[in-house]
Scaffold this motif. Structure first.
Motif: not given
Length: 297
Positions: A114, A117, A203, A207, A210-211, A240
């Motif tokens: 995390t 990321a 988490n 992630l 965020s992507y 991930v």
């Protein structure tokens, strides 16, 4: 038995009782272990001795490789030994130690992924402020937070085992322990989902979010910048997915064991640490060039 203190050792069932299959598994696990440890140690040495790999991304990558080396060494040697010998007993203390270390490293890796990321988010979405945000003081602090989070997670898991696992067992993992416990495990199953399952799922969702933000921000980048960012993020998200998806499958359901659980556990405990260095080196030109220069020296 009155409690776990009366237990002296456990018998590990293993993946197969067939001697020929066991010999095949011995060779397979030995090769995987050597490739995993060798690949991760090579990445660590490359990052340490290559001045071109001094950015925070490679700082976190070196710790990821270190954790994967320890994670693989925690589980695989026992599995390799069990593939050769008929006696697969493990002492109560050794089982708890393996359980604690495995969850310590697993929890730390979840948080570290995390953190990585977040590092990629800052690098791509806020490039002008990257060096002022990801400072030399913040990066070690984030790694320390990852280790502390993994430690607290592992302590909670160990306490759950000591409180509820009161009978013989076959595997040093939480659900097999609970499956053979002498007490009702419904409440403990919910606590496991709250501890391990929620951590993994939350988490993973963070992630993924965020992507999505990173991919949305790439529209303003040129073609070369988009290609480099997608390559870096693609490698990280592959790692991930390989780690989180099996963990989510294991720890976000009620406290029951399935026949496929052994295969899933072998995948994320043994194979994933081997895939990580391959993914990062094959998709990262800077790491490959640094390895070539290090080899020439």
């Amino acid at each position: 038995m009155e409690g776990p203190r009366n237990i002296t050792e456990f018998f590990m069932l293993g993946l197969s009782q067939n001697p020929e299959v066991q010999r095949t598994l011995f060779v397979l696990f030995l090769v995987v272990y050597l490739v995993s440890v060798g690949g991760n140690l090579l990445i660590i040495m490359t990052i340490i001795f290559s001045p071109t790999l001094g950015s925070p991304m490679y700082f976190f990558l070196s710790y990821l490789s270190f954790i994967d080396t320890c994670y693989s060494s925690c589980m695989t040697p026992k599995l390799i030994a069990d593939s050769l010998y008929e006696g697969r007993a493990i002492s109560f203390e050794a089982c708890l130690a393996q359980f604690f270390v495995a969850h310590l490293l697993g929890g730390t890796e979840i948080i570290l992924l995390t953190v990585m990321a977040y590092d990629r988010y800052v690098a791509i979405c806020k490039p002008l402020h990257y060096m002022t945000i990801m400072t030399k003081h913040l990066c070690p602090l984030l790694v320390g937070v990852a280790w502390m989070g993994g430690f607290l997670h592992s302590v909670v898991q160990l306490l759950l085992v000591l409180l509820w696992a009161q009978c013989n067992q076959s595997l040093c993992d939480l659900y097999p322990l609970l499956e053979l416990a002498c007490t009702n495990t419904f409440v403990i199953g919910l606590l496991v989902v709250a501890n391990s399952g929620v951590i993994c799922l939350l988490n993973f969702l963070m992630l993924a979010a965020s992507y999505i933000v990173i991919l949305h921000s790439l529209r303003s980048h040129n073609a070369e910048g988009r290609h480099k960012a997608i390559s870096t993020c693609g490698a990280h998200f592959t790692v991930v997915a390989l780690f989180f998806v099996p963990c989510i499958f294991i720890y976000t359901r009620p406290s029951t064991t399935l026949s496929v659980d052994k295969i899933v556990a072998v995948f994320y405990c043994i194979l994933t640490p081997m895939f990580n260095p391959l993914i990062y080196t094959l998709r990262n030109a800077e790491v490959k060039n640094a390895m070539k220069n290090l080899w020439k020296k």
